[in-house]
Design a protein around this motif. Structure first.
Motif, mmCIF file in Angstrom:
data_model
loop_
_atom_site.group_PDB
_atom_site.id
_atom_site.type_symbol
_atom_site.label_atom_id
_atom_site.label_comp_id
_atom_site.label_asym_id
_atom_site.label_seq_id
_atom_site.Cartn_x
_atom_site.Cartn_y
_atom_site.Cartn_z
ATOM 1 N N MET A 1 -4.524 -13.596 -5.107
ATOM 2 C CA MET A 1 -4.255 -12.117 -4.316
ATOM 3 C C MET A 1 -3.619 -12.471 -3.314
ATOM 4 S SD MET A 1 -7.357 -9.427 -3.177
ATOM 5 C CE MET A 1 -8.385 -10.261 -1.999
ATOM 6 N N GLY A 2 -2.292 -12.047 -3.403
ATOM 7 C CA GLY A 2 -1.281 -12.483 -2.308
ATOM 8 C C GLY A 2 -1.164 -11.149 -1.436
ATOM 9 N N LEU A 3 -0.268 -11.260 -0.399
ATOM 10 C CA LEU A 3 -0.021 -10.419 0.879
ATOM 11 C C LEU A 3 0.506 -9.045 0.232
ATOM 12 C CD1 LEU A 3 0.395 -10.228 3.782
ATOM 13 C CD2 LEU A 3 2.738 -10.718 3.308
ATOM 14 N N GLY A 4 1.278 -9.136 -0.934
ATOM 15 C CA GLY A 4 1.841 -7.593 -1.547
ATOM 16 C C GLY A 4 0.441 -7.048 -1.781
ATOM 17 N N PHE A 5 -0.494 -7.596 -2.560
ATOM 18 C CA PHE A 5 -1.727 -6.958 -3.106
ATOM 19 C C PHE A 5 -2.575 -6.342 -1.931
ATOM 20 C CE2 PHE A 5 -5.978 -6.734 -4.745
ATOM 21 C CZ PHE A 5 -5.602 -5.905 -5.600
ATOM 22 N N VAL A 6 -2.561 -7.077 -0.851
ATOM 23 C CA VAL A 6 -3.352 -6.671 0.322
ATOM 24 C C VAL A 6 -2.600 -5.382 1.155
ATOM 25 C CG1 VAL A 6 -4.259 -7.262 2.721
ATOM 26 C CG2 VAL A 6 -4.694 -9.077 0.463
ATOM 27 N N VAL A 7 -1.591 -5.610 1.154
ATOM 28 C CA VAL A 7 -0.808 -4.537 1.770
ATOM 29 C C VAL A 7 -0.737 -3.382 0.738
ATOM 30 C CG1 VAL A 7 1.422 -3.489 2.337
ATOM 31 C CG2 VAL A 7 0.846 -5.890 3.049
ATOM 32 N N GLY A 8 -0.893 -3.604 -0.630
ATOM 33 C CA GLY A 8 -1.021 -2.171 -1.409
ATOM 34 C C GLY A 8 -2.416 -1.682 -1.288
ATOM 35 N N VAL A 9 -3.531 -2.560 -1.174
ATOM 36 C CA VAL A 9 -4.655 -1.949 -0.988
ATOM 37 C C VAL A 9 -4.605 -1.267 0.495
ATOM 38 C CG1 VAL A 9 -7.222 -2.660 -0.580
ATOM 39 C CG2 VAL A 9 -5.705 -3.602 -2.426
ATOM 40 N N PHE A 10 -4.129 -1.736 1.480
ATOM 41 C CA PHE A 10 -4.225 -1.190 2.772
ATOM 42 C C PHE A 10 -3.280 0.272 2.925
ATOM 43 C CE2 PHE A 10 -2.555 -0.807 7.217
ATOM 44 C CZ PHE A 10 -3.884 -0.700 7.701
ATOM 45 N N GLY A 11 -2.334 0.383 1.827
ATOM 46 C CA GLY A 11 -1.516 1.584 1.948
ATOM 47 C C GLY A 11 -2.349 2.559 1.241
ATOM 48 N N ILE B 1 -5.026 3.933 3.528
ATOM 49 C CA ILE B 1 -4.140 4.658 4.503
ATOM 50 C C ILE B 1 -4.069 6.169 3.887
ATOM 51 C CG2 ILE B 1 -2.048 5.221 5.995
ATOM 52 C CD1 ILE B 1 -2.117 2.378 6.519
ATOM 53 N N LEU B 2 -3.610 6.181 2.641
ATOM 54 C CA LEU B 2 -3.359 7.405 2.171
ATOM 55 C C LEU B 2 -4.630 8.329 1.803
ATOM 56 C CD1 LEU B 2 -0.615 6.668 -0.773
ATOM 57 C CD2 LEU B 2 -0.319 7.811 1.253
ATOM 58 N N ALA B 3 -5.652 7.474 1.419
ATOM 59 C CA ALA B 3 -6.990 8.347 1.327
ATOM 60 C C ALA B 3 -7.456 8.572 2.844
ATOM 61 C CB ALA B 3 -8.110 7.229 0.774
ATOM 62 N N HIS B 4 -7.306 7.982 3.905
ATOM 63 C CA HIS B 4 -7.726 8.459 5.024
ATOM 64 C C HIS B 4 -6.931 9.793 5.427
ATOM 65 C CE1 HIS B 4 -7.957 8.531 9.411
ATOM 66 N NE2 HIS B 4 -9.216 8.297 9.225
ATOM 67 N N ALA B 5 -5.686 9.593 4.993
ATOM 68 C CA ALA B 5 -4.668 10.940 5.462
ATOM 69 C C ALA B 5 -5.484 12.237 4.510
ATOM 70 C CB ALA B 5 -3.483 10.655 4.996
ATOM 71 N N ALA B 6 -5.660 11.833 3.267
ATOM 72 C CA ALA B 6 -6.198 12.989 2.416
ATOM 73 C C ALA B 6 -7.473 13.661 3.074
ATOM 74 C CB ALA B 6 -6.465 12.537 1.152
ATOM 75 N N TYR B 7 -8.516 12.613 3.625
ATOM 76 C CA TYR B 7 -9.804 13.001 4.139
ATOM 77 C C TYR B 7 -9.529 13.849 5.470
ATOM 78 C CZ TYR B 7 -14.371 12.647 6.214
ATOM 79 O OH TYR B 7 -15.536 13.141 6.802
ATOM 80 N N SER B 8 -8.605 13.295 6.262
ATOM 81 C CA SER B 8 -8.394 13.908 7.587
ATOM 82 C C SER B 8 -7.679 15.476 7.450
ATOM 83 C CB SER B 8 -7.238 13.224 8.348
ATOM 84 O OG SER B 8 -7.641 11.838 8.689
ATOM 85 N N THR B 9 -6.819 15.349 6.124
ATOM 86 C CA THR B 9 -6.311 16.777 5.772
ATOM 87 C C THR B 9 -7.342 17.957 5.512
ATOM 88 O OG1 THR B 9 -4.261 15.965 5.162
ATOM 89 C CG2 THR B 9 -4.621 18.240 4.712
ATOM 90 N N LEU C 1 3.356 8.931 5.535
ATOM 91 C CA LEU C 1 4.717 8.183 5.475
ATOM 92 C C LEU C 1 4.304 6.664 5.426
ATOM 93 C CD1 LEU C 1 7.053 10.316 7.457
ATOM 94 C CD2 LEU C 1 6.972 10.149 5.205
ATOM 95 N N LEU C 2 3.569 6.120 6.232
ATOM 96 C CA LEU C 2 3.222 4.818 6.388
ATOM 97 C C LEU C 2 2.681 4.386 5.218
ATOM 98 C CD1 LEU C 2 3.051 2.544 8.479
ATOM 99 C CD2 LEU C 2 0.837 2.947 9.249
ATOM 100 N N GLY C 3 1.637 4.929 4.761
ATOM 101 C CA GLY C 3 1.141 4.751 3.368
ATOM 102 C C GLY C 3 1.870 4.468 2.440
ATOM 103 N N LEU C 4 2.754 5.598 2.440
ATOM 104 C CA LEU C 4 4.016 5.609 1.015
ATOM 105 C C LEU C 4 4.725 4.070 1.202
ATOM 106 C CD1 LEU C 4 5.358 7.079 -0.990
ATOM 107 C CD2 LEU C 4 6.934 7.982 1.077
ATOM 108 N N CYS D 1 2.727 1.243 0.005
ATOM 109 C CA CYS D 1 2.309 1.504 -1.524
ATOM 110 C C CYS D 1 3.748 1.034 -2.155
ATOM 111 C CB CYS D 1 1.896 2.709 -1.979
ATOM 112 S SG CYS D 1 0.234 2.907 -1.299
ATOM 113 N N MET D 2 4.904 1.498 -1.676
ATOM 114 C CA MET D 2 6.214 1.318 -2.076
ATOM 115 C C MET D 2 6.555 -0.136 -2.087
ATOM 116 S SD MET D 2 7.651 3.762 -3.878
ATOM 117 C CE MET D 2 9.330 3.427 -3.659
ATOM 118 N N TRP D 3 6.059 -0.666 -1.155
ATOM 119 C CA TRP D 3 6.473 -2.177 -0.951
ATOM 120 C C TRP D 3 5.610 -3.195 -1.588
ATOM 121 C CZ3 TRP D 3 4.013 -6.422 1.551
ATOM 122 C CH2 TRP D 3 5.049 -7.681 1.836
ATOM 123 N N ALA D 4 4.541 -3.007 -1.665
ATOM 124 C CA ALA D 4 3.439 -3.425 -2.644
ATOM 125 C C ALA D 4 4.065 -3.517 -4.128
ATOM 126 C CB ALA D 4 2.181 -3.143 -2.210
ATOM 127 N N GLY D 5 4.325 -2.120 -4.351
ATOM 128 C CA GLY D 5 4.589 -1.825 -5.819
ATOM 129 C C GLY D 5 5.990 -2.628 -6.274
#
Length: 106
Positions: free
Chosen positions: A1-11, A14-22, A48-51, A54-58
């Protein structure tokens, strides 16, 4: 489980939190009887931050490409499919000439 995977999960978090906030913001607008004109700027920033995360992790998680060996036996078609009912050789491609003697003009 590398850094990219952790960043993807974090992204994704963040997207889930943005949806909940909306959803929470729309509920607040229903209580105050105001019209929804769009999400607040902090939610847009989260999206935008979550995007970006997720793009970087992908792009970094999948790993290295492996070369395809042309002489490998795994690349060869060994047998025909078991169901030959869907193989059709009567199609529109028969109207084209079999050999094209077209040369490129440079």
């Amino acid at each position: 489980m590398g850094l990219g995977f952790v960043v993807g999960v974090f992204g994704v978090l963040i997207l889930a939190h943005a949806a909940y906030s909306t959803i929470q913001y729309r509920g607040l607008l229903k209580i105050t009887e105001e019209e929804f004109s769009g999400p607040p700027m902090n939610v847009v920033a989260e999206l935008l931050l979550g995007l970006v995360f997720c793009m970087w992790a992908g792009l970094t998680v999948p790993g290295k490409f492996l070369s395809i060996l042309p002489d490998s036996e795994e690349n060869r078609i060994v047998s025909l499919p078991a169901n030959l009912d869907f193989m059709s050789f009567n199609h529109r491609g028969k109207v084209f000439p079999k050999e094209l003697d077209v040369k490129l003009k440079l």
